[in-house]
Each structure stands twice: as C-alpha cells, then as structure tokens.
Design a protein around this motif. Structure first.
Motif, PDB file in Angstrom:
ATOM      1  N   GLY A  78      28.664 -19.390  12.906  1.00 27.00           N
ATOM      2  CA  GLY A  78      27.698 -20.031  12.021  1.00 27.00           C
ATOM      3  C   GLY A  78      26.810 -21.057  12.693  1.00 27.00           C
ATOM      4  N   ALA A  79      27.155 -21.434  13.941  1.00 26.52           N
ATOM      5  CA  ALA A  79      26.427 -22.521  14.606  1.00 26.52           C
ATOM      6  C   ALA A  79      25.044 -22.109  15.086  1.00 26.52           C
ATOM      7  N   THR A  80      24.887 -20.849  15.476  1.00 23.16           N
ATOM      8  CA  THR A  80      23.618 -20.376  16.023  1.00 23.16           C
ATOM      9  C   THR A  80      23.399 -18.930  15.580  1.00 23.16           C
ATOM     10  N   PRO A  81      22.204 -18.374  15.784  1.00 20.91           N
ATOM     11  CA  PRO A  81      21.971 -16.967  15.483  1.00 20.91           C
ATOM     12  C   PRO A  81      22.341 -16.036  16.637  1.00 20.91           C
ATOM     13  N   LEU A  82      23.002 -16.562  17.668  1.00 24.07           N
ATOM     14  CA  LEU A  82      23.330 -15.763  18.847  1.00 24.07           C
ATOM     15  C   LEU A  82      24.620 -14.968  18.642  1.00 24.07           C
ATOM     16  N   PRO A  83      24.768 -13.835  19.339  1.00 21.93           N
ATOM     17  CA  PRO A  83      26.046 -13.126  19.325  1.00 21.93           C
ATOM     18  C   PRO A  83      27.133 -13.999  19.955  1.00 21.93           C
ATOM     19  N   VAL A  84      28.355 -13.882  19.428  1.00 25.50           N
ATOM     20  CA  VAL A  84      29.484 -14.659  19.937  1.00 25.50           C
ATOM     21  C   VAL A  84      30.605 -13.721  20.374  1.00 25.50           C
ATOM     22  N   ASN A  85      31.033 -13.901  21.623  1.00 29.39           N
ATOM     23  CA  ASN A  85      32.204 -13.204  22.143  1.00 29.39           C
ATOM     24  C   ASN A  85      33.417 -14.117  21.955  1.00 29.39           C
ATOM     25  N   ALA A  86      34.493 -13.582  21.392  1.00 26.22           N
ATOM     26  CA  ALA A  86      35.678 -14.383  21.104  1.00 26.22           C
ATOM     27  C   ALA A  86      36.717 -14.253  22.205  1.00 26.22           C
ATOM     28  N   ASP A  87      37.113 -15.397  22.780  1.00 28.53           N
ATOM     29  CA  ASP A  87      38.284 -15.457  23.646  1.00 28.53           C
ATOM     30  C   ASP A  87      39.477 -15.454  22.690  1.00 28.53           C
ATOM     31  N   PHE A  88      40.133 -14.300  22.556  1.00 36.70           N
ATOM     32  CA  PHE A  88      41.149 -14.128  21.521  1.00 36.70           C
ATOM     33  C   PHE A  88      42.567 -14.092  22.087  1.00 36.70           C
ATOM     34  N   GLY A  89      42.760 -14.730  23.217  1.00 35.32           N
ATOM     35  CA  GLY A  89      44.091 -14.843  23.788  1.00 35.32           C
ATOM     36  C   GLY A  89      44.767 -13.498  23.962  1.00 35.32           C
ATOM     37  N   ASP A  90      46.058 -13.440  23.633  1.00 36.81           N
ATOM     38  CA  ASP A  90      46.805 -12.187  23.783  1.00 36.81           C
ATOM     39  C   ASP A  90      46.791 -11.361  22.505  1.00 36.81           C
ATOM     40  N   GLY A  91      45.963 -11.758  21.548  1.00 36.11           N
ATOM     41  CA  GLY A  91      45.857 -11.014  20.306  1.00 36.11           C
ATOM     42  C   GLY A  91      46.656 -11.576  19.155  1.00 36.11           C
ATOM     43  N   PHE A  92      47.390 -12.669  19.380  1.00 36.87           N
ATOM     44  CA  PHE A  92      48.092 -13.375  18.310  1.00 36.87           C
ATOM     45  C   PHE A  92      49.066 -12.480  17.546  1.00 36.87           C
ATOM     46  N   GLY A  93      49.849 -11.712  18.267  1.00 33.00           N
ATOM     47  CA  GLY A  93      50.829 -10.885  17.582  1.00 33.00           C
ATOM     48  C   GLY A  93      52.022 -10.580  18.462  1.00 33.00           C
ATOM     49  N   ALA A  94      53.202 -10.590  17.881  1.00 39.65           N
ATOM     50  CA  ALA A  94      54.406 -10.235  18.633  1.00 39.65           C
ATOM     51  C   ALA A  94      54.496  -8.733  18.851  1.00 39.65           C
ATOM     52  N   THR A  95      53.847  -7.957  17.984  1.00 44.90           N
ATOM     53  CA  THR A  95      53.869  -6.502  18.066  1.00 44.90           C
ATOM     54  C   THR A  95      52.440  -5.970  18.053  1.00 44.90           C
ATOM     55  N   PRO A  96      52.240  -4.720  18.474  1.00 42.38           N
ATOM     56  CA  PRO A  96      50.892  -4.143  18.385  1.00 42.38           C
ATOM     57  C   PRO A  96      50.345  -4.159  16.963  1.00 42.38           C
ATOM     58  N   THR A  97      51.195  -3.926  15.974  1.00 41.29           N
ATOM     59  CA  THR A  97      50.735  -3.951  14.586  1.00 41.29           C
ATOM     60  C   THR A  97      50.180  -5.318  14.227  1.00 41.29           C
ATOM     61  N   GLU A  98      50.882  -6.362  14.628  1.00 43.60           N
ATOM     62  CA  GLU A  98      50.412  -7.715  14.340  1.00 43.60           C
ATOM     63  C   GLU A  98      49.128  -8.029  15.094  1.00 43.60           C
ATOM     64  N   VAL A  99      49.001  -7.516  16.314  1.00 41.46           N
ATOM     65  CA  VAL A  99      47.755  -7.688  17.065  1.00 41.46           C
ATOM     66  C   VAL A  99      46.602  -7.036  16.306  1.00 41.46           C
ATOM     67  N   GLY A 100      46.818  -5.832  15.803  1.00 45.08           N
ATOM     68  CA  GLY A 100      45.776  -5.151  15.044  1.00 45.08           C
ATOM     69  C   GLY A 100      45.354  -5.932  13.820  1.00 45.08           C
ATOM     70  N   GLU A 101      46.322  -6.523  13.126  1.00 48.97           N
ATOM     71  CA  GLU A 101      46.012  -7.320  11.942  1.00 48.97           C
ATOM     72  C   GLU A 101      45.213  -8.568  12.308  1.00 48.97           C
ATOM     73  N   ALA A 102      45.596  -9.207  13.410  1.00 46.47           N
ATOM     74  CA  ALA A 102      44.872 -10.407  13.840  1.00 46.47           C
ATOM     75  C   ALA A 102      43.456 -10.058  14.273  1.00 46.47           C
ATOM     76  N   VAL A 103      43.298  -8.946  14.957  1.00 44.91           N
ATOM     77  CA  VAL A 103      41.973  -8.515  15.390  1.00 44.91           C
ATOM     78  C   VAL A 103      41.089  -8.219  14.177  1.00 44.91           C
ATOM     79  N   ALA A 104      41.647  -7.583  13.160  1.00 47.95           N
ATOM     80  CA  ALA A 104      40.876  -7.314  11.948  1.00 47.95           C
ATOM     81  C   ALA A 104      40.383  -8.613  11.323  1.00 47.95           C
ATOM     82  N   ALA A 105      41.238  -9.639  11.331  1.00 48.74           N
ATOM     83  CA  ALA A 105      40.831 -10.934  10.792  1.00 48.74           C
ATOM     84  C   ALA A 105      39.738 -11.562  11.645  1.00 48.74           C
ATOM     85  N   ALA A 106      39.823 -11.390  12.966  1.00 47.00           N
ATOM     86  CA  ALA A 106      38.797 -11.930  13.856  1.00 47.00           C
ATOM     87  C   ALA A 106      37.453 -11.244  13.632  1.00 47.00           C
ATOM     88  N   ILE A 107      37.476  -9.940  13.409  1.00 45.06           N
ATOM     89  CA  ILE A 107      36.237  -9.205  13.142  1.00 45.06           C
ATOM     90  C   ILE A 107      35.544  -9.765  11.911  1.00 45.06           C
TER      91      ILE A 107
END
Length: 225
Positions: A78-107
């Motif tokens: 929201g700060a600018t009209p520029l595209p933003v790339n997210a440094d999203f760490g290791d995906g915030f999930g203990a399992t691949p399923t949790e990573v997918g859920e976190a990525v969906a929230a990031a999108i």
C-alpha cells in the motif's frame, strides 16, 4: 474493491516484464518511509527484507510471526504503486501443506512475487534436505497457480548464507527448484565471477537474483545475455 486491489494485476504484469527485458536493481526497503523514499529515487520495483523488518523492531531475523509478516506486506504494497517482492522466509510452515496455506495468505496481500528459502534454522544442519525443500516449493507453486499464477515464485538456495558454501550443492538445489516450479532462482552470498556464471548457466532460461553488497544489500536481477 479498493484502488490498490484493482491495480495489483498491473503491478504483477509489470514485475514479470521487468524480469523478461533485462537487468534491474531491486532495493530493500524495511518500512513505509524507506519504500516511498526509494520510489522517489526512480526504482521500478521493491523487495521486502525479513532481516530489515525484524531489526527495525529490535528483533532477530526470523523472529517475526506469519501474521505480523502479512501485515508488513500489506503496508508495503500500500505504500507505493510499485510491484513488491516478498522475502517470505522458509514459507512459515512446518509442513508443505502449511507452506501452501501461508503462501496463499501472502498472495492476498497483493505482492507481485515471493521467495521461499531452504534454510532449516538448525545449527548443525542449516539446510533442509533437498527433497524436503522441493516439496515445500511445490506447495508454494500450487498455491500460486490456484490463485491465478501471476505471482512470481523465487527459489532460494541458502548455502552461502548459512555456512555451507558448496557450489555444486547450490547448483543441484537451484536446478531442482526450477523443476519444482520456481520462476526465478536465487543463491544469496555468491560473489565471484565463477560462482555467478555457474549459477546463471544452471538456471538456463530462468532469471537469477544476485545480492550486491554495498551500503545496503540490494538484490539485482541478471537478465539474459
């Protein structure tokens, strides 16, 4: 729908086009003020920094929660009209399923791209087994495709950042991440001409991020020759 929401497809398309057309510098703002300052300097896109965000709050890198990270991404988008790339760490999930859920929230925050690391956070085994890292990246890929596929996925091989400077293992990991669906490849910490050339060759037709250290750490993308 807000004006920001309506503008997200344009930003994502612009970010993808930047990767297609050649090299560009992608600076790392850590808050809204630094994002707006960098926009005024003429940069065409921005990338969040997990370390910079954490340090600005007096926390170590990796100590910011998923919910706090998502809120940070919303603020940065929201700060600018520029595209933003997210440094999203290791995906915030203990399992691949949790990573997918976190990525969906990031999108949903409106980012144009996000990266997934293979660092484990374990001192005596700082890298995840490659098979595990691939599964997590595939989960991220599925989440992105389910959301429309317009967000770029960056696969990161953290070897040189976590004290395992094995170039051959780095290249093996990057090739595997490309096969798993990464759009962009990144091996932060490589620095010599030989290392950079080897990574670019391993990436084939895919774009490569290169971390350039100066006053600040700014990832710059290397375009096709």
């Amino acid at each position: 729908m807000t004006s920001i929401d309506a503008d997200i497809p344009r930003r994502r398309a612009a970010f993808r086009q930047l990767h297609a057309q050649g090299c560009f510098v992608l600076p790392n703002p850590w808050d809204v003020g630094s994002a707006r300052y960098l926009q005024r300097q003429g940069f065409l896109a921005l990338a969040t920094t997990s370390a910079g965000c954490a340090w600005s709050e007096g926390r170590p890198d990796g100590a910011v929660s998923l919910q706090a990270t998502l809120e940070h991404l919303r603020l940065m988008v929201g700060a600018t009209p520029l595209p933003v790339n997210a440094d999203f760490g290791d995906g915030f999930g203990a399992t691949p399923t949790e990573v997918g859920e976190a990525v969906a929230a990031a999108i949903d925050t409106g980012v144009a791209a996000l990266s997934i690391e293979d660092a484990s956070g374990v001192a005596d085994a700082p890298l995840r087994p490659i098979e595990q890292a691939v599964e997590r990246l595939r989960a991220a890929r599925v989440a992105i495709d389910h959301a429309g596929g317009d967000v770029l996925l960056v696969g990161r091989a953290e070897n040189f950042f976590v004290g395992v400077p094995d170039l051959q293992d780095t290249l093996q990991r990057l090739r595997a991440y490309a096969e798993a669906g990464a759009d962009v490849l990144y091996a932060p910490g490589i620095s010599t001409r030989e290392q950079i050339s080897a990574v670019v060759a391993a990436a084939g037709s895919k774009p490569v991020n290169l971390l350039v250290a100066s006053v600040a750490h700014w990832p710059a993308r290397r375009g096709a020759a």
